[in-house]
Design an enzyme around this catalytic site. Structure first.
Site, PDB file in Angstrom:
ATOM      1  N   HIS A   1       7.017  23.231 -19.423  1.00  0.00           N
ATOM      2  CA  HIS A   1       6.256  22.618 -19.801  1.00  0.00           C
ATOM      3  C   HIS A   1       5.192  22.945 -19.067  1.00  0.00           C
ATOM      4  O   HIS A   1       5.355  23.708 -18.021  1.00  0.00           O
ATOM      5  CB  HIS A   1       7.224  21.490 -18.862  1.00  0.00           C
ATOM      6  CG  HIS A   1       8.037  20.291 -20.285  1.00  0.00           C
ATOM      7  ND1 HIS A   1       9.199  20.843 -20.297  1.00  0.00           N
ATOM      8  CD2 HIS A   1       8.248  19.546 -21.069  1.00  0.00           C
ATOM      9  CE1 HIS A   1       9.840  20.245 -21.360  1.00  0.00           C
ATOM     10  NE2 HIS A   1       8.886  19.094 -21.549  1.00  0.00           N
ATOM     11  N   PRO A   2       4.097  22.138 -19.305  1.00  0.00           N
ATOM     12  CA  PRO A   2       2.637  22.528 -19.029  1.00  0.00           C
ATOM     13  C   PRO A   2       2.888  22.022 -17.515  1.00  0.00           C
ATOM     14  O   PRO A   2       3.267  21.233 -17.032  1.00  0.00           O
ATOM     15  CB  PRO A   2       1.919  22.038 -20.266  1.00  0.00           C
ATOM     16  CG  PRO A   2       2.118  21.343 -20.451  1.00  0.00           C
ATOM     17  CD  PRO A   2       3.981  21.235 -20.985  1.00  0.00           C
TER      18      PRO A   2
ATOM     19  N   GLU B   1      -0.648  13.400 -24.869  1.00  0.00           N
ATOM     20  CA  GLU B   1       0.020  13.014 -24.190  1.00  0.00           C
ATOM     21  C   GLU B   1      -1.278  13.223 -23.103  1.00  0.00           C
ATOM     22  O   GLU B   1      -1.552  11.931 -22.541  1.00  0.00           O
ATOM     23  CB  GLU B   1       1.213  12.993 -23.853  1.00  0.00           C
ATOM     24  CG  GLU B   1       2.420  12.874 -25.100  1.00  0.00           C
ATOM     25  CD  GLU B   1       3.664  13.330 -25.033  1.00  0.00           C
ATOM     26  OE1 GLU B   1       4.681  14.195 -25.900  1.00  0.00           O
ATOM     27  OE2 GLU B   1       3.364  15.120 -24.299  1.00  0.00           O
ATOM     28  N   GLN B   2      -1.571  13.791 -23.322  1.00  0.00           N
ATOM     29  CA  GLN B   2      -2.194  14.136 -21.917  1.00  0.00           C
ATOM     30  C   GLN B   2      -3.185  13.452 -21.957  1.00  0.00           C
ATOM     31  O   GLN B   2      -4.355  13.086 -20.756  1.00  0.00           O
ATOM     32  CB  GLN B   2      -2.055  15.649 -21.578  1.00  0.00           C
ATOM     33  CG  GLN B   2      -1.017  16.386 -20.432  1.00  0.00           C
ATOM     34  CD  GLN B   2      -1.271  17.393 -19.872  1.00  0.00           C
ATOM     35  OE1 GLN B   2      -2.528  17.777 -18.687  1.00  0.00           O
ATOM     36  NE2 GLN B   2      -0.313  17.698 -19.346  1.00  0.00           N
TER      37      GLN B   2
ATOM     38  N   VAL C   1       4.275  10.973 -19.044  1.00  0.00           N
ATOM     39  CA  VAL C   1       2.572  10.309 -18.748  1.00  0.00           C
ATOM     40  C   VAL C   1       2.374   9.356 -19.740  1.00  0.00           C
ATOM     41  O   VAL C   1       1.265   8.259 -19.358  1.00  0.00           O
ATOM     42  CB  VAL C   1       1.553  11.630 -18.926  1.00  0.00           C
ATOM     43  CG1 VAL C   1       1.731  12.291 -18.024  1.00  0.00           C
ATOM     44  CG2 VAL C   1       1.567  11.942 -20.463  1.00  0.00           C
TER      45      VAL C   1
END
Length: 295
Positions: A70-71, A90-91, A126
């Site tokens: 994951h980032p 998502e972000q 998130v």
């Protein structure tokens, strides 16, 4: 991306099944590969259970690799290199692609502190949060030990995967990943629902600017035609819901002071249950109002 039907996933080749679900768990197609052998699935709920079971049975090394796939959140270098389409959406949905300088500095500080302590990225679903609540969650989790954070990270990955699966697979059964925020305005001066009141919902922020979530007009039942937030989690955070009541009473010929005693009514409240139903009604006259936490 057009959602796949469950029937299509049950009938397609193993290769196509894995390709369709490869990024339900970030960069980890081995989870879809293990689930493929358990077809056919009667619904998306047992499909998700099979994928989650593959994670639960995995070795500690493989679970750690899943976490590390994951980032970091709001990392400009990683965004420039390219995120998965799922991670990028998502972000962006929480505004991590448009942070203020103060917000960016706060995310960089906690990202670095978290990685320095645990050796893997901070992971949170998130879509269940606002920027403020993510930063608070960072601070709340930093004191944890490595074993606790590993387990919390796996749980958050499960939440992320459930939302991705809900978006990408059409099925008669549904995963319980959605919440709802609604309102209802009652004109207690005339004893009827208040139609035609403009409402605005904004997300509040401690370090950045407010963000408009939606604007709507109440209908003949005093409600909005659609939930203020629906079909997704209601992000944890602080909000303000503003009702333009002065114009409503003036248009109905109600005697008012000049300027009206109540013009725009702001209600500030917080959300803590992303998958719950939060109802924020307003009972109003030209001179008073009341609200309560409904459901």
């Amino acid at each position: 991306m057009q959602p796949k039907t469950l029937a299509e996933l049950n009938d397609c080749s193993r290769q196509d099944f894995v390709a369709a679900l490869a990024n339900i768990f970030e960069y980890s197609p081995w989870i879809a590969e293990q689930a493929a052998s358990q077809r056919p699935f009667a619904g998306v709920i047992p499909l998700f259970a099979a994928m989650k079971s593959a994670v639960d049975r995995a070795t500690p090394e493989l679970r750690l690799a899943l976490i590390k796939a994951h980032p970091d959140l709001a990392n400009k270098t990683q965004r420039a290199a390219g995120l998965t389409a799922e991670s990028s959406a998502e972000q962006n949905s929480v505004g991590l692609d448009r942070l203020s300088d103060a917000e960016y500095d706060a995310f960089e500080r906690v990202n670095n502190a978290y990685r320095a302590k645990f050796g893997f990225p901070y992971i949170v679903c998130v879509r269940r949060h606002t920027k403020d609540s993510i930063l608070r969650d960072f601070e709340r989790r930093l004191p944890n030990d490595g074993a606790t954070e590993t387990q919390v990270s796996i749980e958050e990955i499960g939440r992320i995967a459930a939302l991705r699966l809900d978006q990408q697979v059409a099925s008669e059964d549904r995963l319980k990943v959605h919440g709802r925020l609604s309102t209802h305005v009652l004109d207690t001066h005339s004893g009827k629902p208040a139609a035609g009141i403009a409402v605005e919902l904004v997300e509040l922020s401690e370090l950045g600017s407010i963000r408009v979530v939606t604007r709507a007009i109440t209908n003949s039942d005093g409600r909005t035609d659609q939930p203020l937030i629906g079909g997704r989690p209601v992000p944890i955070g602080r909000y303000e819901l503003t009702f333009s009541v002065g114009r409503y009473f003036a248009e109905r010929g109600v005697p008012l002071s000049d300027p009206p005693f109540l013009d725009s009514i702001p209600l500030r409240f917080s959300v803590s249950e992303p998958e719950g139903h939060l109802h924020v009604p307003l009972l109003v006259t030209p001179w008073s109002y009341a609200t309560y936490r409904g459901s």
